[in-house]
Write a protein that holds these residues in place. Structure first.
Motif, PDB file in Angstrom:
ATOM      1  N   LEU A  25       0.828  -1.206   0.000  1.00 35.66           N
ATOM      2  CA  LEU A  25       0.000   0.000   0.000  1.00 35.66           C
ATOM      3  C   LEU A  25       0.864   1.259   0.000  1.00 35.66           C
ATOM      4  CD1 LEU A  25      -2.885  -1.002   2.440  1.00 35.66           C
ATOM      5  CD2 LEU A  25      -2.753  -1.241  -0.042  1.00 35.66           C
ATOM      6  N   GLN A  26       1.922   1.255   0.791  1.00 35.29           N
ATOM      7  CA  GLN A  26       2.843   2.394   0.766  1.00 35.29           C
ATOM      8  C   GLN A  26       3.357   2.634  -0.650  1.00 35.29           C
ATOM      9  OE1 GLN A  26       5.296   1.113   4.504  1.00 35.29           O
ATOM     10  NE2 GLN A  26       5.871   3.202   4.005  1.00 35.29           N
ATOM     11  N   GLY A  27       3.793   1.550  -1.290  1.00 37.81           N
ATOM     12  CA  GLY A  27       4.331   1.692  -2.639  1.00 37.81           C
ATOM     13  C   GLY A  27       3.295   2.171  -3.627  1.00 37.81           C
ATOM     14  N   ALA A  28       2.074   1.650  -3.524  1.00 40.27           N
ATOM     15  CA  ALA A  28       1.013   2.044  -4.453  1.00 40.27           C
ATOM     16  C   ALA A  28       0.660   3.520  -4.286  1.00 40.27           C
ATOM     17  CB  ALA A  28      -0.216   1.166  -4.228  1.00 40.27           C
ATOM     18  N   PHE A  29       0.562   3.985  -3.053  1.00 37.53           N
ATOM     19  CA  PHE A  29       0.240   5.400  -2.822  1.00 37.53           C
ATOM     20  C   PHE A  29       1.369   6.298  -3.334  1.00 37.53           C
ATOM     21  CE2 PHE A  29      -2.278   3.927   1.173  1.00 37.53           C
ATOM     22  CZ  PHE A  29      -3.287   3.445   0.355  1.00 37.53           C
ATOM     23  N   ALA A  30       2.596   5.801  -3.269  1.00 36.82           N
ATOM     24  CA  ALA A  30       3.743   6.620  -3.682  1.00 36.82           C
ATOM     25  C   ALA A  30       3.821   6.789  -5.191  1.00 36.82           C
ATOM     26  CB  ALA A  30       5.045   6.003  -3.160  1.00 36.82           C
ATOM     27  N   ILE A  31       3.386   5.772  -5.961  1.00 33.99           N
ATOM     28  CA  ILE A  31       3.518   5.874  -7.420  1.00 33.99           C
ATOM     29  C   ILE A  31       2.269   6.460  -8.081  1.00 33.99           C
ATOM     30  CG2 ILE A  31       5.196   4.000  -7.517  1.00 33.99           C
ATOM     31  CD1 ILE A  31       1.855   3.245  -8.963  1.00 33.99           C
ATOM     32  N   ALA A  32       1.203   6.671  -7.305  1.00 34.78           N
ATOM     33  CA  ALA A  32      -0.035   7.211  -7.881  1.00 34.78           C
ATOM     34  C   ALA A  32       0.211   8.585  -8.494  1.00 34.78           C
ATOM     35  CB  ALA A  32      -1.115   7.302  -6.813  1.00 34.78           C
ATOM     36  N   GLN A  33      -0.353   8.787  -9.675  1.00 29.55           N
ATOM     37  CA  GLN A  33      -0.200  10.059 -10.380  1.00 29.55           C
ATOM     38  C   GLN A  33      -1.506  10.836 -10.495  1.00 29.55           C
ATOM     39  OE1 GLN A  33       2.928  11.119 -11.534  1.00 29.55           O
ATOM     40  NE2 GLN A  33       3.568   9.338 -10.324  1.00 29.55           N
ATOM     41  N   ARG A  34      -2.636  10.132 -10.575  1.00 29.47           N
ATOM     42  CA  ARG A  34      -3.897  10.819 -10.838  1.00 29.47           C
ATOM     43  C   ARG A  34      -4.963  10.542  -9.783  1.00 29.47           C
ATOM     44  NH1 ARG A  34      -2.748   8.224 -15.408  1.00 29.47           N
ATOM     45  NH2 ARG A  34      -4.587   6.894 -15.226  1.00 29.47           N
ATOM     46  N   HIS A  35      -5.171   9.266  -9.448  1.00 30.50           N
ATOM     47  CA  HIS A  35      -6.355   8.960  -8.646  1.00 30.50           C
ATOM     48  C   HIS A  35      -6.098   7.737  -7.771  1.00 30.50           C
ATOM     49  CE1 HIS A  35     -11.036   9.430  -8.801  1.00 30.50           C
ATOM     50  NE2 HIS A  35     -10.598   9.248  -7.578  1.00 30.50           N
ATOM     51  N   ILE A  36      -6.481   7.830  -6.512  1.00 26.85           N
ATOM     52  CA  ILE A  36      -6.516   6.696  -5.596  1.00 26.85           C
ATOM     53  C   ILE A  36      -7.949   6.549  -5.126  1.00 26.85           C
ATOM     54  CG2 ILE A  36      -5.745   5.774  -3.370  1.00 26.85           C
ATOM     55  CD1 ILE A  36      -3.207   7.463  -3.659  1.00 26.85           C
ATOM     56  N   ARG A  37      -8.520   5.370  -5.361  1.00 24.37           N
ATOM     57  CA  ARG A  37      -9.865   5.083  -4.871  1.00 24.37           C
ATOM     58  C   ARG A  37      -9.776   3.960  -3.841  1.00 24.37           C
ATOM     59  NH1 ARG A  37     -10.925   6.322 -10.301  1.00 24.37           N
ATOM     60  NH2 ARG A  37     -12.752   7.639 -10.715  1.00 24.37           N
ATOM     61  N   ALA A  56      -2.186  13.166  -1.747  1.00 25.80           N
ATOM     62  CA  ALA A  56      -3.181  14.228  -1.945  1.00 25.80           C
ATOM     63  C   ALA A  56      -2.499  15.578  -2.125  1.00 25.80           C
ATOM     64  CB  ALA A  56      -4.137  14.267  -0.760  1.00 25.80           C
ATOM     65  N   ARG A  57      -1.455  15.825  -1.365  1.00 27.65           N
ATOM     66  CA  ARG A  57      -0.744  17.114  -1.479  1.00 27.65           C
ATOM     67  C   ARG A  57       0.043  17.196  -2.780  1.00 27.65           C
ATOM     68  NH1 ARG A  57       0.159  16.166   4.465  1.00 27.65           N
ATOM     69  NH2 ARG A  57      -1.163  17.693   5.527  1.00 27.65           N
ATOM     70  N   ARG A  58       0.345  16.056  -3.399  1.00 29.83           N
ATOM     71  CA  ARG A  58       1.005  16.064  -4.713  1.00 29.83           C
ATOM     72  C   ARG A  58       0.015  16.343  -5.831  1.00 29.83           C
ATOM     73  NH1 ARG A  58       2.373  11.607  -6.623  1.00 29.83           N
ATOM     74  NH2 ARG A  58       1.848  10.054  -5.022  1.00 29.83           N
ATOM     75  N   GLY A  67      -6.497  17.149   2.066  1.00 32.21           N
ATOM     76  CA  GLY A  67      -7.158  17.261   0.771  1.00 32.21           C
ATOM     77  C   GLY A  67      -7.781  15.981   0.265  1.00 32.21           C
ATOM     78  N   CYS A  68      -7.744  14.908   1.036  1.00 33.90           N
ATOM     79  CA  CYS A  68      -8.453  13.688   0.654  1.00 33.90           C
ATOM     80  C   CYS A  68      -9.961  13.916   0.763  1.00 33.90           C
ATOM     81  CB  CYS A  68      -8.053  12.522   1.552  1.00 33.90           C
ATOM     82  SG  CYS A  68      -6.297  12.109   1.533  1.00 33.90           S
ATOM     83  N   ARG A  69     -10.705  13.182  -0.028  1.00 34.12           N
ATOM     84  CA  ARG A  69     -12.163  13.258   0.032  1.00 34.12           C
ATOM     85  C   ARG A  69     -12.681  11.980   0.695  1.00 34.12           C
ATOM     86  NH1 ARG A  69     -14.386  15.146  -5.792  1.00 34.12           N
ATOM     87  NH2 ARG A  69     -13.897  12.952  -6.263  1.00 34.12           N
TER      88      ARG A  69
END
Length: 489
Positions: A329-341, A361-363, A395-397
């Motif tokens: 999960l850490q790795g997935a959140f780190a490489i996200a560019q557009r959207h995490i659901r 979110a801050r990125r 800034g997360c929803r």
């Protein structure tokens, strides 16, 4: 002799407070030192040392029961798990470069998975999304009815209700056809039914066992802190089911007055099924000491129906793979560019994962988190509410879904990578439970999961800092105090 006994009784009568004090000091010091030297999480170490010090006799006893990780010490069994994964012959070779299929950013995630999972990422998998019990249970029962050689079933909860009896009947018919069957149910999960399902299974002659019934060797009680939360069904070594769904009638419309609880499950074909079976074989041997023969239980590799997608299993638990899902999960959140659901019934990530989500979110990554509006665990809901401000400020929803309770555990990254399985985003799943998840590199699968999450968002209520601050002080204090105990929920 009698005089000595009288003298001993007199000494105990006169000095029992001193003896009790000495015993409490010795036990407390021993337990506190053990906790400080063996706990890798500073919060867990501080918590246990505090419990031990504040409860001089009760604290060491609680630590003995729930604080010592005996599973991690089963090194022989853990080494045998690697053998299970190596005994499989695959039609498809490991994926060499996932970036060519779904994009360059995911190359680093593939490398991470290679290092934290026993399984290799392989193509050739077919994944079918099953929504709710009305789709999932009939598909599982159909697979059982069509079984020719083997059935492996593992569940945290397998209720002996009307649905449970349907499964027992189907398994009994398979048993009468000569199918080899093994059923593994968690010892804590089995207690959800007053008449444990294992009684019905044994009555039908079906081999079954309870996971972690007697870990201490001398106390006949379940080890409540370490549970098998995995949900697996593997039929003939060719078809597998996994996800978040237990076996309970409350997830079917016909048994719930048309208002069933919701969940999401997955039907798999291809190399990932062998990885599911390897996980089951390890857990079965850990529980019963019976080694299921790979020559019989592992089917010859056959092509799965198209479309083919790369996937692999990520097993985690309180052993040497404790942090596998946490790392993924850490790795997935780190490489996200557009959207995490994210959709999770119990959203209580630790500060590391909160930091990773907030940084994403801050990125500029859009982070959507869907949680139930109505939760089946009231205390967990209070603790979740107390923590939501930490992601909202970044800034997360956050969305509270309307309608029946939804038990789904779903996640997608940038519409290309999905993470599905049994893990919740809470301390129990991330550190204490034995879990089994699957990472899937497929835009089509991710789109299907995104659509499910987006449907929830369309009808959901947005959580805001203002709505949280409008909660009365008494309830906010209650939520915060329960949040302090969230590692134990």
């Amino acid at each position: 002799m009698q005089e000595h006994l009288i003298h001993l009784r007199s000494l105990l009568h006169d000095y029992w407070p001193h003896l009790a004090l000495a015993l409490s000091v010795i036990l407390g010091a021993s337990a506190a030192i053990h906790a400080a030297m063996t706990k890798n999480d500073v919060r867990a170490a501080i918590s246990w040392v505090g419990v031990i010090i504040m409860s001089p006799l009760l604290g060491p006893f609680l630590y003995l029961i729930a604080g010592i990780n005996r599973v991690r010490r089963q090194s022989r069994l853990e080494q045998s798990a690697d053998v299970f994964y190596e005994q499989v012959t695959y039609l498809h070779p490991p994926v060499s470069d996932i970036g060519a299929l779904v994009g360059a950013p995911f190359r680093s995630l593939q490398i991470l998975g290679d290092r934290v999972s026993r399984s290799q990422l392989r193509n050739g998998n077919n994944v079918r999304v099953l929504v709710g019990g009305d789709q999932t249970y009939p598909a599982m029962l159909q697979a059982i009815e069509q079984a020719h050689s083997t059935i492996a079933l593992q569940s945290y909860i397998f209720d002996s209700d009307r649905l449970g009896r349907e499964f027992v009947s189907a398994l009994s018919r398979a048993h009468q056809r000569g199918v080899q069957i093994r059923v593994l149910v968690d010892a804590i999960g089995a207690k959800y039914s007053r008449t444990p399902i294992v009684r019905l299974l044994r009555r039908e002659g079906i081999r079954c066992a309870l996971f972690m019934t007697n870990p201490l060797g001398f106390l006949r009680m379940p080890y409540a802190n370490l549970r098998s939360h995995r949900k697996l069904l593997i039929v003939d070594g060719t078809v597998g089911f996994t996800g978040g769904m237990n076996l309970r009638e409350s997830f079917m419309a016909q048994y719930s007055e048309g208002k069933p609880s919701q969940d999401t499950h997955f039907r798999l074909e291809g190399p990932a099924v062998m990885q599911l079976l390897a996980s089951f074989r390890h857990d079965w041997q850990f529980t019963t000491r019976e080694d299921l023969s790979p020559a019989y239980w592992h089917a010859s590799s056959t092509p799965a129906p198209r479309p083919h997608v790369p996937a692999r299993c990520i097993a985690s638990g309180p052993d040497r793979f404790m942090a596998s899902t946490h790392h993924m999960l850490q790795g997935a959140f780190a490489i996200a560019q557009r959207h995490i659901r994210i959709q999770s019934p119990y959203f209580l990530p630790d500060q590391i994962l909160l930091g990773a989500l907030n940084t994403a979110a801050r990125r500029g990554v859009q982070v959507d988190i869907v949680i139930p509006g109505q939760n089946n665990l009231r205390l967990v809901n209070y603790a979740m509410t107390a923590q939501l401000d930490q992601v909202l400020r970044a800034g997360c929803r956050v969305w509270r879904a309307r309608g029946p309770f939804n038990h789904s555990k779903l996640m997608t990254i940038d519409g290309a990578w999905s993470y599905i399985g049994s893990s919740n985003l809470d301390p129990r799943s991330l550190r204490l439970n034995f879990e089994l998840d699957v990472e899937i590199y497929s835009r089509d699968t991710a789109r299907q999961i995104q659509n499910l999450i987006d449907l929830e968002i369309e009808e959901a209520e947005a959580v805001s800092l203002e709505s949280l601050s409008s909660i009365g002080f008494g309830k906010r204090l209650r939520n915060r105090l329960i949040w302090l105990a969230s590692p134990y929920l």
